[in-house]
Design an enzyme around this catalytic site. Structure first.
Site, short mmCIF file in Angstrom:
data_model
loop_
_atom_site.label_atom_id
_atom_site.label_comp_id
_atom_site.label_asym_id
_atom_site.label_seq_id
_atom_site.Cartn_x
_atom_site.Cartn_y
_atom_site.Cartn_z
N HIS A 46 55.36 43.51 65.12
CA HIS A 46 54.33 44.39 65.22
C HIS A 46 53.40 44.35 64.18
O HIS A 46 53.60 44.25 62.99
CB HIS A 46 54.81 45.76 65.53
CG HIS A 46 55.73 46.26 66.67
ND1 HIS A 46 55.83 47.37 67.20
CD2 HIS A 46 56.27 45.37 67.69
CE1 HIS A 46 56.62 47.24 68.30
NE2 HIS A 46 56.61 46.04 68.64
N GLU A 48 52.31 46.57 62.06
CA GLU A 48 52.65 47.31 60.97
C GLU A 48 53.70 46.50 60.21
O GLU A 48 53.87 46.66 59.14
CB GLU A 48 53.28 48.61 61.33
CG GLU A 48 52.17 49.58 62.28
CD GLU A 48 52.49 49.63 63.53
OE1 GLU A 48 52.35 50.53 64.45
OE2 GLU A 48 52.58 48.51 64.24
N CYS A 76 55.45 53.28 66.53
CA CYS A 76 56.70 53.22 67.30
C CYS A 76 57.81 53.75 66.49
O CYS A 76 57.71 53.72 65.20
CB CYS A 76 57.26 52.11 68.23
SG CYS A 76 57.78 50.57 67.10
N CYS A 79 58.65 50.86 63.77
CA CYS A 79 57.65 50.81 62.64
C CYS A 79 57.63 51.97 61.78
O CYS A 79 57.65 51.67 60.54
CB CYS A 79 56.17 50.68 63.34
SG CYS A 79 55.95 48.97 64.11
#
Length: 142
Positions: A46, A48, A76, A79
């Site tokens: 992701h 992040e 999410c 993260c």
């Protein structure tokens, strides 16, 4: 947040969900990332996480006190958990995520009060631009 939006555009151009993130310390970007889940064949890639990895390398430490993470979509649980472990001081996100957002979009992970580190959170910065990019991306996919 504008730098994160530019990274989200790069993700979209690569066929990824358009999410971008930057980690800032003392006014300088020390980590950046955009979604690479598909291209890296990695569920953890992701935006992040990519930004946290680069920032950790730049600082020579996985702990990143005194930093701000800007991301174009509400994080999410994975993260947000990584941000807690990294000791991010402040998180600024653009659009909310009603399906997997862990800061009130789908549920609120900080409400569990299980972690000793608290991240200051601000949502909604440039949310219209980020939301429009995401809606356009998914509209084209359907």
């Amino acid at each position: 947040m504008e730098a994160a939006l530019a990274l989200a555009e790069r993700a979209e151009q690569a066929g990824e969900v358009p999410v971008g993130a930057v980690v800032v310390k003392d006014g300088d970007i020390i980590g950046h990332g955009f979604n690479r889940v598909i291209s890296q064949h990695d569920a953890s890639a992701h935006a992040e996480i990519e930004a946290l990895r680069e920032a950790g390398q730049a600082c020579g430490n996985y702990r990143l006190p005194g930093t701000v993470l800007y991301v174009t979509l509400e994080p999410c649980a994975m993260c947000l958990g990584a941000m807690l472990h990294a000791r991010i001081e402040r998180l600024v996100f653009a659009a909310t995520d009603p399906k997997t957002g862990a800061l009130g979009g789908a549920f609120s992970l900080p409400d569990l009060h299980a972690h000793n580190h608290v991240i200051t959170v601000q949502g909604g910065l440039l949310a219209d631009q980020a939301g429009a990019m995401l809606r356009s991306f998914f509209r084209q996919r359907r």
